[in-house]
Design a protein around this motif. Structure first.
Motif, PDB file in Angstrom:
ATOM      1  N   LEU A   1       0.810  -1.216   0.000  1.00 63.01           N
ATOM      2  CA  LEU A   1       0.000   0.000   0.000  1.00 63.01           C
ATOM      3  C   LEU A   1       0.847   1.271   0.000  1.00 63.01           C
ATOM      4  O   LEU A   1       0.295   2.370  -0.017  1.00 63.01           O
ATOM      5  CB  LEU A   1      -0.947   0.013   1.212  1.00 63.01           C
ATOM      6  CG  LEU A   1      -1.925  -1.164   1.328  1.00 63.01           C
ATOM      7  CD1 LEU A   1      -2.867  -0.962   2.508  1.00 63.01           C
ATOM      8  CD2 LEU A   1      -2.710  -1.357   0.038  1.00 63.01           C
ATOM      9  N   LYS A   2       2.198   1.100   0.034  1.00 61.76           N
ATOM     10  CA  LYS A   2       3.134   2.230  -0.027  1.00 61.76           C
ATOM     11  C   LYS A   2       2.870   3.239   1.094  1.00 61.76           C
ATOM     12  O   LYS A   2       2.642   4.428   0.858  1.00 61.76           O
ATOM     13  CB  LYS A   2       3.071   2.903  -1.397  1.00 61.76           C
ATOM     14  CG  LYS A   2       3.489   1.979  -2.540  1.00 61.76           C
ATOM     15  CD  LYS A   2       3.388   2.674  -3.885  1.00 61.76           C
ATOM     16  CE  LYS A   2       3.981   1.809  -4.981  1.00 61.76           C
ATOM     17  NZ  LYS A   2       3.395   0.466  -5.078  1.00 61.76           N
TER      18      LYS A   2
ATOM     19  N   SER B   1      -7.760  -1.320  -0.546  1.00 62.25           N
ATOM     20  CA  SER B   1      -6.808  -1.012  -1.616  1.00 62.25           C
ATOM     21  C   SER B   1      -5.929   0.184  -1.302  1.00 62.25           C
ATOM     22  O   SER B   1      -5.111   0.583  -2.132  1.00 62.25           O
ATOM     23  CB  SER B   1      -7.565  -0.737  -2.925  1.00 62.25           C
ATOM     24  OG  SER B   1      -8.487   0.336  -2.757  1.00 62.25           O
ATOM     25  N   GLY B   2      -6.088   0.798  -0.120  1.00 59.06           N
ATOM     26  CA  GLY B   2      -5.272   1.952   0.197  1.00 59.06           C
ATOM     27  C   GLY B   2      -5.396   2.335   1.655  1.00 59.06           C
ATOM     28  O   GLY B   2      -6.156   1.716   2.427  1.00 59.06           O
TER      29      GLY B   2
END
Length: 420
Positions: free
Chosen positions: A49-50, A106-107
């Motif tokens: 997810l950085k 997703s984030g």
């Protein structure tokens, strides 16, 4: 003559305290599996997810604590008025469902919202359980019963670490969230069907929220114990979240090795510390109520230098042995302090009093612990690189020393403010 003999039979049936305690322990274990699994999965989540360490710290602490702390009070009050078992069962279903959803995000934003949901669910689980246990067990056995319940912390944390590590290594981190969340959902109807309150309070019996808060506000021991526990929890939850990352960054352990290291540390050290706290509190507290606060204070003072030795040891194996005893010592506070809070108010107020204690403990401890260490690690990274997290954890150990000071002060007031 009773018009409903079946209802009368159910009411007359003797409560099985040991069975109720076992079921509550199972729920609390799920609580900490779902809460702590994020720590072992931080590495792969961060990569996919950085995320930054500050964002990870927010997910591990602030996102969870924001609603966990604030929702606990009204849910505990509802349990005092309507029954503790239904509140606990509904809470288990909510936090398990949101844990499963964590595996589908997703984030950062979506994960943050799911962790908020986990916090909302878990808000209704702990304080009503404290009150239900206190209703089931006499005063001279209460600390030991609460210690057995508190085993859910090391057992659940260890299970979350081990299960999360193995599932993530075999499949991925998303599968780990899904599996533990679905397991909690399966257990929920079983708990709701088998566990009953010893006596369902009526609206006329239940105290007003304001009445509970007025009593607590006047008790110095409540404030000192609450802020002492919060200081301890800042480092306790911070360590629980960041120690797996430390072992990977500074000691070079892999994901499965890290899960084994921290899982065994929690299982052995945490279990021993929680049980010792319950036994010692019942024994020493029967002679002097101040022991319920002084016992954890001395444990913190002994544990801090041992943690320092582990942080700067030369290998993962050496670090394990350095950490083992202090890991037990910093879990010693649970049964003594939780028991003391139960005895600061009349019995019908216990759930709300416990939630008031948890509001302070968790909003500060859970909310700021992992976040502050993560933020400090980011600030130190330009200077220390991968060792920045080691120095951030070292700085956080000062919160254990502050907790010791507050607990020592709180013990002075416990005897005069204690209610049987």
């Amino acid at each position: 003559m009773d018009s409903n003999p079946e209802a009368s039979a159910r009411k007359a049936r003797p409560l099985r305290p040991a069975f109720v305690l076992a079921m509550l322990l199972a729920v609390y274990t799920f609580n900490f599996i779902d809460r702590q699994i994020l720590g072992i999965l931080a590495g792969p989540i961060k990569a996919e997810l950085k995320l930054t360490d500050t964002q990870l710290g927010a997910l591990g602490g602030f996102a969870f604590a924001l609603l966990y702390s604030t929702m606990g009070l009204p849910l505990a009050w509802l349990g005092d008025r309507k029954g503790r078992t239904p509140v606990i069962a509904a809470s288990l279903a909510v936090w398990s469902g949101f844990t499963a959803l964590c595996g589908m995000v997703s984030g950062f934003g979506a994960m943050f919202l799911c962790r908020l949901g986990v916090g909302v669910g878990e808000a209704g689980g702990v304080a009503p359980s404290y009150a239900l246990i206190s209703d089931c067990f006499p005063p001279h056995r209460r600390a030991r019963a609460l210690a057995i319940y508190s085993l859910g912390i090391p057992l659940g944390s260890a299970a979350g670490i081990l299960l999360g590590g193995y599932v993530a290594a075999a499949v991925n981190w998303r599968a780990a969230f899904l599996s533990v969340g679905l397991a909690g959902l399966v257990f929920t109807p079983l708990f709701a069907w088998l566990v009953r309150d010893p006596q369902r309070p009526t609206a006329s019996q239940a105290p007003a929220l304001r009445d509970v808060l007025v009593i607590l506000a006047a008790k110095r021991s409540f404030w000192l114990l609450s802020f002492g526990a919060a200081s301890s929890s800042m480092m306790g939850y911070g360590m629980a979240f960041w120690l797996p990352s430390l072992m990977r960054r500074s000691f070079g352990l892999g994901l499965v090795e890290t899960s084994q290291f921290f899982g065994l540390l929690l299982l052995i050290g945490g279990t021993a510390g929680v049980l010792a706290g319950g036994v010692l509190a019942d024994w020493l507290g029967g002679r002097n109520k101040a022991a319920f606060a002084w016992l954890p204070a001395f444990a913190y003072l002994i544990g801090v230098p041992l943690f320092v030795g582990g942080l700067y040891s030369g290998s993962g194996g050496a670090a394990f042995w350095w950490f083992l005893l202090p890991q037990a010592l910093v879990y010693l506070w649970l049964a003594p302090v939780i028991t003391a809070v139960q005895h600061l108010v009349p019995a019908p107020m216990r759930g709300t009093a416990s939630a008031s204690f948890l509001l302070i403990n968790n909003l500060i401890g859970v909310g700021l612990g992992s976040l502050s260490i993560g933020k400090l690690s980011d600030l130190l990274t330009p200077t220390f690189g991968n060792d920045a997290l080691r120095h951030a954890i070292l700085a956080g150990l000062g919160f254990y020393l502050l907790a010791a000071v507050l607990m020592l002060a709180g013990g002075r007031y416990l005897a005069r403010e204690w209610m049987d």
